[in-house]
Design an enzyme around this catalytic site. Structure first.
Site, PDB file in Angstrom:
ATOM      1  N   GLY A  12       0.827  -1.207   0.000  1.00 34.21           N
ATOM      2  CA  GLY A  12       0.000   0.000   0.000  1.00 34.21           C
ATOM      3  C   GLY A  12       0.856   1.251   0.000  1.00 34.21           C
ATOM      4  O   GLY A  12       0.470   2.280   0.562  1.00 34.21           O
ATOM      5  N   SER A 141      -4.784  -0.279  14.235  1.00 31.36           N
ATOM      6  CA  SER A 141      -5.576   0.958  14.272  1.00 31.36           C
ATOM      7  C   SER A 141      -6.127   1.142  15.680  1.00 31.36           C
ATOM      8  O   SER A 141      -6.320   0.165  16.421  1.00 31.36           O
ATOM      9  CB  SER A 141      -6.740   0.843  13.289  1.00 31.36           C
ATOM     10  OG  SER A 141      -7.652   1.903  13.484  1.00 31.36           O
ATOM     11  N   TYR A 155     -13.623  -3.947  10.044  1.00 33.17           N
ATOM     12  CA  TYR A 155     -12.373  -3.185  10.172  1.00 33.17           C
ATOM     13  C   TYR A 155     -11.804  -3.363  11.581  1.00 33.17           C
ATOM     14  O   TYR A 155     -10.635  -3.706  11.752  1.00 33.17           O
ATOM     15  CB  TYR A 155     -12.630  -1.708   9.861  1.00 33.17           C
ATOM     16  CG  TYR A 155     -11.374  -0.870   9.847  1.00 33.17           C
ATOM     17  CD1 TYR A 155     -10.504  -0.891   8.758  1.00 33.17           C
ATOM     18  CD2 TYR A 155     -11.045  -0.045  10.923  1.00 33.17           C
ATOM     19  CE1 TYR A 155      -9.346  -0.122   8.738  1.00 33.17           C
ATOM     20  CE2 TYR A 155      -9.897   0.730  10.915  1.00 33.17           C
ATOM     21  CZ  TYR A 155      -9.048   0.692   9.818  1.00 33.17           C
ATOM     22  OH  TYR A 155      -7.900   1.455   9.816  1.00 33.17           O
ATOM     23  N   ALA A 157     -12.320  -5.689  13.711  1.00 30.54           N
ATOM     24  CA  ALA A 157     -11.909  -7.082  13.951  1.00 30.54           C
ATOM     25  C   ALA A 157     -10.560  -7.368  13.301  1.00 30.54           C
ATOM     26  O   ALA A 157      -9.686  -8.001  13.909  1.00 30.54           O
ATOM     27  CB  ALA A 157     -12.974  -8.037  13.413  1.00 30.54           C
TER      28      ALA A 157
HETATM   29  N1  NAD Z   1      -5.851   6.943   7.770  1.00 29.58           N
HETATM   30  C1  NAD Z   1      -6.265   6.581   8.969  1.00 29.58           C
HETATM   31  O1  NAD Z   1      -7.001   7.311   9.655  1.00 29.58           O
HETATM   32  C2  NAD Z   1      -5.807   5.271   9.563  1.00 29.58           C
HETATM   33  C3  NAD Z   1      -5.979   5.066  10.941  1.00 29.58           C
HETATM   34  C4  NAD Z   1      -5.583   3.856  11.502  1.00 29.58           C
HETATM   35  C5  NAD Z   1      -5.004   2.888  10.703  1.00 29.58           C
HETATM   36  N2  NAD Z   1      -4.842   3.125   9.373  1.00 29.58           N
HETATM   37  C6  NAD Z   1      -4.267   2.028   8.584  1.00 29.58           C
HETATM   38  O2  NAD Z   1      -3.097   2.480   7.915  1.00 29.58           O
HETATM   39  C7  NAD Z   1      -2.978   1.808   6.664  1.00 29.58           C
HETATM   40  C8  NAD Z   1      -2.839   2.853   5.555  1.00 29.58           C
HETATM   41  O3  NAD Z   1      -3.952   3.713   5.613  1.00 29.58           O
HETATM   42  P1  NAD Z   1      -4.060   5.009   4.683  1.00 29.58           P
HETATM   43  O4  NAD Z   1      -5.011   5.903   5.344  1.00 29.58           O
HETATM   44  O5  NAD Z   1      -2.718   5.491   4.322  1.00 29.58           O
HETATM   45  O6  NAD Z   1      -4.788   4.356   3.394  1.00 29.58           O
HETATM   46  P2  NAD Z   1      -5.011   4.945   1.926  1.00 29.58           P
HETATM   47  O7  NAD Z   1      -6.371   4.509   1.519  1.00 29.58           O
HETATM   48  O8  NAD Z   1      -4.624   6.382   1.848  1.00 29.58           O
HETATM   49  O9  NAD Z   1      -3.929   4.103   1.090  1.00 29.58           O
HETATM   50  C9  NAD Z   1      -4.004   2.700   1.058  1.00 29.58           C
HETATM   51  C10 NAD Z   1      -3.111   2.169  -0.052  1.00 29.58           C
HETATM   52  O10 NAD Z   1      -3.267   0.743  -0.032  1.00 29.58           O
HETATM   53  C11 NAD Z   1      -3.519   0.284  -1.343  1.00 29.58           C
HETATM   54  N3  NAD Z   1      -4.327  -0.922  -1.290  1.00 29.58           N
HETATM   55  C12 NAD Z   1      -5.606  -1.052  -0.883  1.00 29.58           C
HETATM   56  N4  NAD Z   1      -6.018  -2.324  -1.028  1.00 29.58           N
HETATM   57  C13 NAD Z   1      -4.970  -3.016  -1.533  1.00 29.58           C
HETATM   58  C14 NAD Z   1      -4.788  -4.364  -1.922  1.00 29.58           C
HETATM   59  N5  NAD Z   1      -5.775  -5.251  -1.855  1.00 29.58           N
HETATM   60  N6  NAD Z   1      -3.567  -4.739  -2.383  1.00 29.58           N
HETATM   61  C15 NAD Z   1      -2.571  -3.823  -2.509  1.00 29.58           C
HETATM   62  N7  NAD Z   1      -2.695  -2.529  -2.194  1.00 29.58           N
HETATM   63  C16 NAD Z   1      -3.885  -2.131  -1.707  1.00 29.58           C
HETATM   64  C17 NAD Z   1      -4.240   1.421  -2.043  1.00 29.58           C
HETATM   65  O11 NAD Z   1      -4.124   1.328  -3.463  1.00 29.58           O
HETATM   66  C18 NAD Z   1      -3.545   2.638  -1.443  1.00 29.58           C
HETATM   67  O12 NAD Z   1      -2.417   3.004  -2.213  1.00 29.58           O
HETATM   68  C19 NAD Z   1      -4.224   0.938   6.523  1.00 29.58           C
HETATM   69  O13 NAD Z   1      -3.929  -0.387   6.925  1.00 29.58           O
HETATM   70  C20 NAD Z   1      -5.201   1.570   7.484  1.00 29.58           C
HETATM   71  O14 NAD Z   1      -6.166   0.672   7.969  1.00 29.58           O
HETATM   72  C21 NAD Z   1      -5.221   4.290   8.793  1.00 29.58           C
END
Ligand code: NAD
Length: 248
Positions: A12, A141, A155, A157
């Site tokens: 990602g 998270s 999510y 879970a």
């Molecule tokens: N942003 C938040 O508030 C937050 C809070 C807690 C945890 N997180 C966790 O941090 C991580 C990143 O979050 P973010 O906000 O940067 O996300 P985002 O949506 O900005 O980016 C996610 C990236 O993952 C890629 N992706 C999604 N599904 C995929 C798959 N099946 N295979 C390969 N790539 C895939 C997307 O193309 C994207 O580039 C996630 O695991 C999210 O759950 C985010």
């Protein structure tokens, strides 16, 4: 932090927190594999890093597929010789109410958010064991800590499951010189929150003691630190990065 000579895979990595991790790792000397379903986005990150003289390669992966994940690791090792660091960052959010969640939606989020963490870690083990060195960092998270507020329970879970995997891997892999940690971010200003309605966003901000969402680089700083040799004595930890919303 110095990652010279180390190879890191960030799933990602094309945007958001993953992109922040790619940038910080590359700036500090790592060869970075930007592994994302969105190849175009990953290539943009690759180009931006290479333009600065840093070492980066984009690889397409759908982390939902175990075959894809194994291929990602093989490709990364083929490009740079080995794999030293894995950041299991790819993930999706859902907001479906309890009564509307289908089996298909449940399986999809579990496969993307949780199954991928197990199988990507499994796939890097031979490389890390051979060197008796490795760092695995998982994106949990706040929702995995407290059950979540605005998100669907699939999510919460999966993010709680990641904590179990982190601790289980950490205790089993310490003897191989592999550190396994997680971070549990609170709401962070990335595209992932775009699916939430504005009133939920306002409500979330009002509940954060520091009064704002986290910035991508603030999350990446902690994630990448846990992959560094400065954090060598930290394993099995889940670090909260949430503006004071949850203290453990
Ligand atoms: N942003 C938040 O508030 C937050 C809070 C807690 C945890 N997180 C966790 O941090 C991580 C990143 O979050 P973010 O906000 O940067 O996300 P985002 O949506 O900005 O980016 C996610 C990236 O993952 C890629 N992706 C999604 N599904 C995929 C798959 N099946 N295979 C390969 N790539 C895939 C997307 O193309 C994207 O580039 C996630 O695991 C999210 O759950 C985010």
């Amino acid at each position: 932090m110095d990652f010279t000579g180390r190879t890191a895979i960030v799933t990602g990595g094309a945007k958001g927190i993953g992109r922040g991790c790619c940038e910080l790792l590359a700036q500090n000397g790592a060869n970075v594999v930007i592994a994302d379903m969105n190849l175009e986005g990953a290539k943009e990150v690759e180009a931006a890093l290479c333009e600065k003289g840093l070492s980066a390669k984009a690889v397409q992966v759908n982390v939902k597929s175990v075959a894809d994940v194994r291929n990602m690791v093989k490709t990364a090792a083929g490009m740079f010789g080995s794999v030293d660091i894995l950041i299991n960052n790819a993930g999706i959010l859902h907001t479906t109410p309890i009564e509307d969640v289908t089996e298909e939606e449940w399986d999809n989020i579990v496969d993307i958010n949780l199954k991928s963490v197990f199988f990507a870690t499994q796939a890097v083990l031979p490389y890390m064991r051979e060197k008796q060195y490795g760092k695995v960092l998982n994106l949990s998270s706040l929702a995995g800590r407290n059950g979540g507020i605005a998100n669907g329970l699939g999510y919460s879970a999966t993010k709680a499951g990641i904590i179990g995997l982190t601790r289980g891997f950490a205790s089993r892999l310490a003897k191989d010189g592999i550190n396994v940690n997680a971070i549990a971010p609170g709401s962070t200003d990335t595209g992932i929150l775009d699916t939430l309605p504005q009133e939920k966003i306002d409500d979330l901000v009002s509940k954060i003691p520091l009064g704002r969402f986290g910035k991508t680089e603030e999350i990446a700083n902690v994630a990448v630190f846990l992959c560094s040799d400065e954090a060598a004595f930290v394993t099995g930890a889940v670090v909260d990065v949430n503006g004071g919303m949850y203290f453990g």
